[in-house]
Every structure is written in structure tokens, then in C-alpha cells.
Design a protein around this motif. Sequence first.
Motif: not given
Lengths: 445, 324
Positions: A259-268, A275-283, A357-361
Motif C-alpha cells: 500500500t505504501s508503494a502504491l501511494i508513492i506511485a500515485m503521488y508521482f 492526472l490530478k483530475d483522475y487521482i484525486t484527494d479523495f483517492h 503530500l503528508p500521505m506521500l511522506i
Amino acid sequence: MNAETKIPGLETEKIDRIASDILRPVRINKVFIIWTAFLFIALAVCLYVYTIQLRKGLIITGIRDFTSWGMYIANFVFFVATSLVGMLISCVLGLIGFKWITPLSRIAEIIAVAFAAIAGLVIISDMGRPDRLPYVFLHARVQSPILWDVTVVTTYFVLSLLLWFFPLIPDIAVAKTRLKGRPAFLIRIYEILSFKWVHHAEQYKILRQAVKILILLIIPTALAIHTVTSWLFAVNPRAGWDSTIFGPYFVSGAFVSGTSALIIAMYFFRTNYRLKDYITDFHFERLARLLFLVSAVYLYFNLNEYLVPAYKMKKFDAVHIHELFTGDYALLFWVTQTMGLILPLILLLFKRIRRPLPMLIIALFMFAAAWLKRYIIVVPPQGHPYLPIQYVPEEWMVYRPTLMESAITLASFLLVLIIITLLSKFFPVIPIVETAHEEKENEIK
Amino acid sequence: MGGKKNKNKAENTDIQQTLEASRRDFLKKAGISGAAVLSGAAAVLAGYRHEKSKNKGEFVKVLTTDNKLVKIAAEEVEGYEPGLKELQKRGREGIPGKKWVMIIDLSKCRNARKCIEACQSAHHLRPYEYHINTLVMQESVNTPAYFMPKPCQHCDNPPCVSVCPVDATFKRQDGVVLIDNERCIGCRFCIAACPYSARMFHWEEPVNAQADKDKEYDIELNVPQKKGTISKCLFSSDRLRENQLPYCVSACPNGVYYFGDENEDAVTNGTTKETVKLSELLKQNGGYRLMPELGTQPRVYYLPPKNRIFDFDQDKPREEDLII
Ligand code: SF4
Ligand code: SF4
């Protein structure tokens, strides 16, 4: 638009808009060239170090007769663990019926494919005689967990690759007419891989069925790969490995690192591929909840794994527990437990933290801690065997990884990055058709 | 020593004189070496061939002086060197009818380390590469320390064999656990599995690699050793095949080791060459095995370090002596 691209139940304009957003990063630009060049040059250096290992033997590493599994094996476990995220997102959450995973499932699959593929190579780097790899099949013995591991890891890799590819076919068909200005070879690849897909309703039906079968196959396979990997340790009569909960303990830990790997990749992807419209804060908010859940389960298994032996303090368990709690590995142990588990669990309770951002960290910390945790699981139990280590050179007593083996380990990460880069750069990282369907459904609601 | 009651003075270093061995000796002396003799002894040969064929060994064709082509068991020809195929085959089967055991008398060990030297020279190992190592043991502060030679325990339920993915380490019918370095892939799962730390790995080119380069691989000696593969104690299977005691056993100056056949209930001391009854030796000295709770069923027994015949503290190594 010709009839070929008409998708049943979807307006062409919607597809056009989504496709152009998602296909925007699918091109070869300067940043991409510099980045891949860097990856390949770094890889070449690390592979050169590997040729030294081939020539001189494993003597260039820090492993010796007592601690004979070191960084390579810890890294292998970590790779298998991280690859499990494919099963968690697309299969488990998908089967439950969560719709928000749509833009994330393909990223999860890419991570699964990359880590599963390289896990196999990592294990080869640990072999004393890599030239004898075919013996694993030629002289296979069913009793050995290694054979089980090789079989299920390969199966999982193939299934994950298919699960990445099948839903991609309609997207490729959509994309192939919209790739103006891209290199000819790419357009050619799209032409071939679209398999003459015409968006017929019947085709979609078959595709959905195929994906469903894959999902049902992947869940037990993924559980098997990590359970069997945990058995590589649990079957040995050694304090620290001799545990009956190693299977679920490993699987729950795998979800944390995945899950952490996925969050890092998503942020990237969200920032770099715009792709901010597709991968949103909600995700991110959803994944924060998921991360909390899997971390809480992992904490629960940690309590069982460490506190129960620590309560009894049986002779050799006591040595192991002391090493971890107060001895040589104490710093590593407490850092991974606090920074990688307890602190994130507390932080994730706050709404303000559950943002990109906090989630990325947090994810970066947990990802690093997950790697170190594998090291702590693999290495310390070998440092204190039942019989004392005596009359050997001093450097045999305690395992210290060398620079060269770190470089070879680094190579595995570079390879993962290369696979992720290529797959995400040449193909849409977010499902186009599925996203369009989802948008439509939301509009109707 | 209680075990002396049943002693039998043995004349030579042989473990025991079996019928099989003497028959083979006789045949050798009778001159299978010369084809000339063969030609005149066709009848003997026929019977002999019939017998040997039961063992299904390797055969060679020999031309007699009267131009007859006859087939005889290869190992009976003087100067015969078995090929790799035969070495592997017999090495994996073991010596029929035997169940080898070792008994280590801790009351006599004063850490002379002669066993280790003999072993390392036979198997071409460096001074810190061990098939057998003598450890300084102390169970708790109030119990006395003692020296404990520790070879592979040749477990009857060996964890190392269970985990090996390619059958490179295996259990033979005579109880010995061997390692085939032509097969080993170097995964080191067996090292992880062995609770007695009995296995070593060739992290670099073995010390004699250059000199041994052209030697035929003998699985019972594990020479030539190979980089990237496992090695470990073999109970000196090559010596057992020649009816000799293992290298370590015969090298010990202090009478620590007994070695023999469980089926015959007889073990021979490597220093004094006395042969005693295994069961009596264990019974009268309170013999035990290491970590029986693991269920590995070792074939190595220990006699406790009681009534020691020397002063342990005098020989006791300092902490720093334990690092080489
Ligand atoms: S002592 Fe170790 S190496 Fe020897 S048979 Fe037992 S488990 Fe295998
Ligand atoms: S290192 Fe060799 S002997 Fe040991 S388990 Fe692996 S293949 Fe078998």
C-alpha cells in the motif's frame, strides 16, 4: 470517428476528452530520455559489480557460514511482499465492489508485475551457483519449499501480467487512432496489441469474464507466494523463525509495504503525468484508511510475534528478543516499529494528514521501514545459533553487508523502476474505457 | 572406563573383519590383476561374476591371453580408478548392511584439535573452514565448562535433507548424510535448516582448487571442493569404504572417539583401537545426543564430561583465542 472506435454506451466526446488527458504522458520527451539513461547507466554499474560476484564468489558479500542469508534474501522477501498490492487492490477491493479503485488498479498491477518479476532475479543473485538454476526444475524435489516458492512466484507474475494486460486491450484500441506525433514503433506496437479489438459488446463480455477468472486465481496465488516465502524461514528450527503465525504475519506486513508503494506511485503519476483530475484527494483519503487498516492488522501480528516469546523468555528466544529489544539490532528494531508502524497509525487518525503530500511522506517512511523490517526478520535469528560460534575469523561473527552487495541490491530497485517507467510511459496508466463508464454512472446518479 | 569390560583387542585399524572384506582380499591376492591367471580360472570367474552381478557394480571387459573377452567387476582390477558415474552411484547408495555411529567421550577431550587438522587436510579446507570443530561449552554459570567436538550429527531425520531443493544433500542407507557438490545450487537453505551449524559454504575459490582441478570428483570425500557449493562432515565415507576409521577418529591422541556399526553393536576407539559394545558403552556412561527435543535423531552420541582426566581450566582458551 469511424465505427471501429464507437464504444457501446459511451459518447465519443467523453472518450476523446479522457483519452487525450490520459494519453498525454504517453510520449518520448527529454525528461524521459534523461531519466531512463540514468537508470540504465546506474544499472550497468551495478551489473558490473555482479560480474565480480560471479567471478570471485559470494565472498564479496558480508554473508558467511553462520549468517548465510543476508541482504539479498531480505530484499527478496520485501519484493514478494510489495508485489502483493496487486492482489489487494484489484482483486480483494475490486471483488468487494469498491468503485474508487478504478484509476488505481492499473498502477497497482504495474507494481505487482515489476516487483514479482524482479523478485525472481533477486533470488538468483543469492545463489552460489546461478549457472545451475535449471536444476531447480530438472532435479526438483517436492518436499522443498524452494520449489513451491519458485512455482507460485512465477504463476503470480504471469497472472498479474495478464491482469494488467487484459483490461488494457480496449484502451489500446481506443488509443491507437489517437497517437499522432508519437514514434512509429509505438503506434505499430499499439496496432499489434489491440488484437483487432472493435468494441463489440460480446468482446466486452468475454473480457469481463476473463478478468473475473484471473481475479479469482490471483487471490489464492498471492496468498500462497507470501505464505510459502514465510515458510522458507518458519520451517527451520531456529529461535526467531520458529513461529506458527509467520504466514499471516508476512501477508499482513506485505499489505503495508504494498500500500505504501502504491501511494508513492500515485503521488508521482498524479503530479508528473498531470492526472490530478483522475487521482484525486479523495483517492488519497481512501488509501489512508486502507493503510490504517492493514497497519493495525500488522501491529496486531507484531504484538503476537514478539510479546508472546518475550513473556516466556525461553533460552534461545530470550537471546533473540534481547538482541532486538536492547542489543545490536535495537536501534533498527525500534525505528521500524515506531516510524514505520506506531507513529503512522497515530498520524493517520487525523484528517489533515490523510491528504496527498503528508500521505506521500508517511508512505515513504513506511516503505523504507518495511524493507528494514525484512532485514530484521531475516538476519538476527542467524546470529545466535544453538551452538556457539567459535574459532572463526572475527568478521564471521556478525553480519555486515558490504558495499558491493548493496550495489547488487540496488540493481534490483533500478530494474523495478525501469519496468514501472516503461509500462507507465508507453501505455495509459489509468484505464480509459473504465473511467469513462464510471463518469457516466456518476452523472446518471 | 566402564566400557572396557567388553573390549576386544583388534590387531589393525580395521573396524571389523567381515566375511565380505576377506573374500574380496582373497580375490585380489589370487591375482585378478593378471589376465593370464584369469584364463586358467574360468570356472572361478564364472561363479565370481555371478556373485558380483548381484551388486550391480561397474564392469570392464578384459582380454585374456588365449584371446577370450571376459567381463569382470571393475573394482576388482588392480589399479582400477572408478569413474565419476560409478563414484556417484555407489556414493549415493552407501555401504550395504551398515549403520554407522560415532561416540564422542567428552571426559577425554582437551581440545588438541588434531581431529580438525586431519579433517581439513583430507578434505582440502582452510583452517577456519570446518567439517568438525571443537567448541568450548558451558551450559550455565554453575556448571563446569568442557570441550565438545562437533561434527555433522548425521541425523536420521535430517532437516537439511528435507529442505534441499535439488537432492544435493541426501541420506544414505548406511546412515551417512552426504553432499553432492556437482548438484548443489548454493541456495544455503540447508545451512539455515541445520540446528547444529554443521555446514560450511565455499564463499570463494577453495584452497586447493588449482591443484585439484583435474581430479575426478569423489562424493565420499567431497574433493575437489567447489566454489559456490556446500561442504560438510562426511563421516569419512571414503575411509569407511576401505574399512578404515574416519580421519578425525584415528587422528585423536586422547581417545575421545569411538566409531562403528550400530547393526553389529560394536564401536572401535580411534586411539586405543579397542572395540567395545556400543550399547554397553552408552549404558554405562550415560550416553546422550545433542538437542534431542528437535527430533533430528542424530547418529552421533556424546558421553558426559564427568571424571575428567585432566584439569580443564589449565587448557581453557581465553575469549580472544576463540577468534582466528
Ligand atoms: S547435523 Fe545438520 S547437516 Fe548434519 S545431518 Fe543433521 S541437520 Fe544435516
Ligand atoms: S545449498 Fe546445496 S545442498 Fe544446501 S540446500 Fe541448497 S542445493 Fe541443497
